[in-house]
Design an enzyme around this catalytic site. Structure first.
Site, short mmCIF file in Angstrom:
data_model
loop_
_atom_site.label_atom_id
_atom_site.label_comp_id
_atom_site.label_asym_id
_atom_site.label_seq_id
_atom_site.Cartn_x
_atom_site.Cartn_y
_atom_site.Cartn_z
N GLU A 179 61.74 39.82 21.88
CA GLU A 179 60.83 39.38 22.94
C GLU A 179 61.24 37.98 23.39
O GLU A 179 61.62 37.14 22.57
CB GLU A 179 59.41 39.36 22.37
CG GLU A 179 58.33 38.86 23.32
CD GLU A 179 57.00 38.67 22.63
OE1 GLU A 179 55.96 38.83 23.28
OE2 GLU A 179 56.99 38.35 21.40
N LYS A 212 54.54 45.08 28.06
CA LYS A 212 53.58 44.92 26.97
C LYS A 212 52.17 45.22 27.45
O LYS A 212 51.71 44.68 28.45
CB LYS A 212 53.67 43.49 26.44
CG LYS A 212 52.89 43.21 25.17
CD LYS A 212 53.19 41.79 24.70
CE LYS A 212 52.52 41.44 23.39
NZ LYS A 212 52.86 40.06 22.95
N CYS A 236 55.75 42.71 19.61
CA CYS A 236 55.13 41.60 18.87
C CYS A 236 53.69 41.90 18.48
O CYS A 236 53.42 42.72 17.61
CB CYS A 236 55.25 40.32 19.70
SG CYS A 236 54.91 38.80 18.76
#
Length: 540
Positions: free
Chosen positions: A285, A345, A395
């Site tokens: 990321e 995301k 994440c």
């Protein structure tokens, strides 16, 4: 369903005696210590067995308490657990984020323990108490601001005997097993402390303490590790950042250059025969916070190094949409065709990528303006990369059961977790997150590729074991052949239903305990200690 019965030692008139202040103080100290003991079960330590021991102390203190006392003791336990566990949130912004977050999470623990105290005198109490613990974790996983499920009991168990249960019922089943063992140990210790240890009286708590462990050991055979969809040689690149801290995004070009350089070195290692040719490469990321769709220089660098490595690369990027707002996006980059697919995301981090009630929280700290204005994605995209179909969970998303499940069950054979932990320095945050990755591997029967900007990056087998990992703040590339699996686990097939059933059963036990307490008062036979707050003797 058989209604939980009231335990024989919880009925009959109870004298309205108030505990001495020193006894209350000792219990307060005990639950704070129990929370700290539970925290010590989390990685980077491998002392997973401390989690049920901490729960055991909590259960001892909660036994027979009123709901109000249960809330107070639970809040203190929560502070003992959350304050050290979430210390990483204050690494660069100080206690303004860390302590309020710890307190809010501890309040949710207190809500759960208020209910747990109510059912603590029912027959089979450890089971009902554990079910309500799961209900408490469920609540703080969805509320407020989308929830914060970071400190779930399951994530303390990547090295523990309870881990195989993830393949059957996911993280809620692990939590149920750990909590049942802990509360069973608490009841057992209380029986011996009061010399109430006839065979009939200890059989139940012994079963509660032991049977979850035996079930977990039996579940080991259900953990899938076969490569039923083939294998893939996978690389995870950790380019590192020039320095840690909240300003790492100001060094965007340096971070991109680091990942390009480390991937170029990997390509040279492949050509020299030092490492095998990867079928796919995962970048972290934020590896390219320079939008490669808008910046020709960034696009040229990524394109060149993708051709050099000769494999598709998943590039963690910040992409600006037509609305001029940023997206945390992973771009699939093909050596011949360039960018071919994207994943944005979906579960954004509040107070980081987004800022709820920004104007209100600005009253307390100007640091809120560091938070972004990112826009969430909507689709659980799966990348076709070489022989693998790669689910992406970026994440913070890996903490959320439903987000990972949706990604994995969308036709994947491999799970990738690109992450950026540079903001949190050398704290325990990255090890806690790797623990989640390992639990997810077992839960979904997938190999997991963890690529972090500054570490810890890792390659994980479907049984949760780590093939290779990196050090913190060190450029590195991990390459290994991992099994690909298309089989869905029992946990995948059942989805949210095990958790829903656990919450429902726990709440049903709570209702039974409340009704039993009301009937006892109405009949004038006394209040079963711990069944409700109103009208209870003032025991604290």
């Amino acid at each position: 369903m058989v209604a939980p019965a009231v335990s024989p030692d919880s009925t009959g008139p109870q004298p309205p005696a108030r505990s001495p202040r020193w006894a209350v103080l000792l219990r307060c100290l005990a639950v704070v210590a129990a929370g700290a003991l539970t925290y010590l079960a989390w990685p980077p330590r491998t002392t997973w067995w401390l989690a049920p021991l901490g729960i055991a102390v909590l259960g001892w203190v909660l036994h027979g308490r009123r709901a109000r006392a249960g809330f107070g003791y639970g809040f203190l336990y929560g502070m003992g657990l959350m304050t050290p566990a979430l210390a990483w949130t204050g690494v660069f912004v100080g206690p303004v984020a860390w302590l309020p977050l710890s307190a809010v999470e501890a309040l949710f623990v207190g809500v759960a323990t208020a209910a747990i105290a109510v059912v603590s005198t029912l027959r089979a109490a450890p089971v009902w108490m554990a079910l309500l613990w799961v209900a408490g974790e469920t609540l703080r996983s969805v509320f407020p601001f989308g929830g914060f499920p970071w400190v779930k009991l399951a994530f303390s168990q990547p090295d523990g005997l309870y881990l195989p249960l993830a393949t059957l019922g996911g993280t809620p089943l692990i939590a149920l097993a750990v909590a049942t063992t802990g509360f069973g140990l608490g009841v057992l210790a209380r029986r011996f402390a009061t010399r109430d240890f006839t065979v009939a009286r200890v059989a139940g708590p012994v079963a509660a303490a032991v049977l979850p462990l035996l079930a977990a050991i039996a579940a080991t055979g259900a953990v899938g590790t076969d490569a039923n969809a083939g294998t893939a040689t996978v690389a995870a690149v950790q380019g590192n950042v020039p320095r840690a801290g909240l300003d790492f995004n100001a060094q965007r070009r340096a971070v991109l250059d680091n990942h390009v350089a480390r991937t170029r070195q990997l390509a040279e290692d492949v050509r020299s025969g030092r490492v095998p040719q990867p079928d796919l490469v995962i970048w972290p990321e934020n590896a390219s916070d320079i939008d490669p769709f808008r910046n020709p220089d960034a696009r040229a660098e990524i394109d060149e190094v993708t051709k050099a490595i000769g494999a598709p690369v998943a590039v963690g990027s910040v992409v600006v949409g037509d609305d001029r707002l940023p997206r945390n996006t992973v771009v699939q980059w093909d050596p011949q065709r360039g960018p071919v697919d994207t994943y944005t995301k979906r579960q954004l981090q509040p107070f980081g990528e987004t800022m709820p009630y920004r104007s209100f929280f600005r009253l307390f700290s100007a640091a809120v303006d560091r938070a972004g204005n990112f826009q969430p994605g909507t689709e659980a995209t799966v990348f076709t990369m070489g022989p693998a179909r790669v689910a992406i969970t970026t994440c913070y998303e890996v903490a959320f059961d439903s987000v990972v499940r949706e990604s994995v069950t969308n036709g994947s054979t491999l799970l990738a977790v690109p992450t950026n932990n540079a903001t949190f320095g050398r704290s325990e945050m990255t090890y806690q997150q790797l623990a989640m990755d390992r639990v997810r591997a077992v839960e979904h029967g997938r190999s997991v590729v963890v690529a972090a900007t500054s570490g810890v990056s890792a390659l994980v087998r479907p049984d949760g074991s780590v093939v290779a990992s990196t050090d913190l703040f060190t450029p590195a590339a991990l390459v290994a052949r991992l099994p690909l699996r298309s089989t869905t686990t029992m946990s995948d097939r059942l989805g949210v239903w095990p958790e829903t059933a656990m919450v429902a059963l726990g709440l049903a036990a709570l209702v039974v305990a409340l009704v039993a307490g009301r009937r006892a008062r109405s009949a004038g036979t006394g209040q079963p200690t711990g069944t409700t707050g109103a009208g209870a003797p003032p025991t604290t």
